[in-house]
Motif scaffolding. Sequence first.
Motif: not given
Length: 120
Positions: A36, A44, A94, A96, A108, A110
């Motif tokens: 992202y 984002r 980022y 993820n 999930n 990050w």
Amino acid sequence: VQLQASGGGLVQAGGSLRLSCAVSGSILSINVVRWYRQPPGQERELVAAITSGGGTNYSDSVKGRFTISRNNAANRLCLLQMNSLKPEDTAVYYCNADITRILEPRGNYWGQGTLVTVSS
């Protein structure tokens, strides 16, 4: 579980950068890995994604310029090769991932961001 993103920096328009995302910790499997980005003052947005089988998906804004890849063996590494960079690619990027840990359901996760700045 930790996702460590690296590779950001300052580059001139038309240049290239390669971002890396390394996954560490006790895990069973990594499903989808995504990149992202969040431009200054904006929301984002999803840039690219890759499944465990190697299927890829890109946003229209980066299609043909960015390439996402992964190596499930070596540090569970995911790379984002960014070519023909434009000033509008300037953002914090980022990584993820959907990760399954031992005795836990899929979660999930990050990583921290890495700043990419493209000068005109």
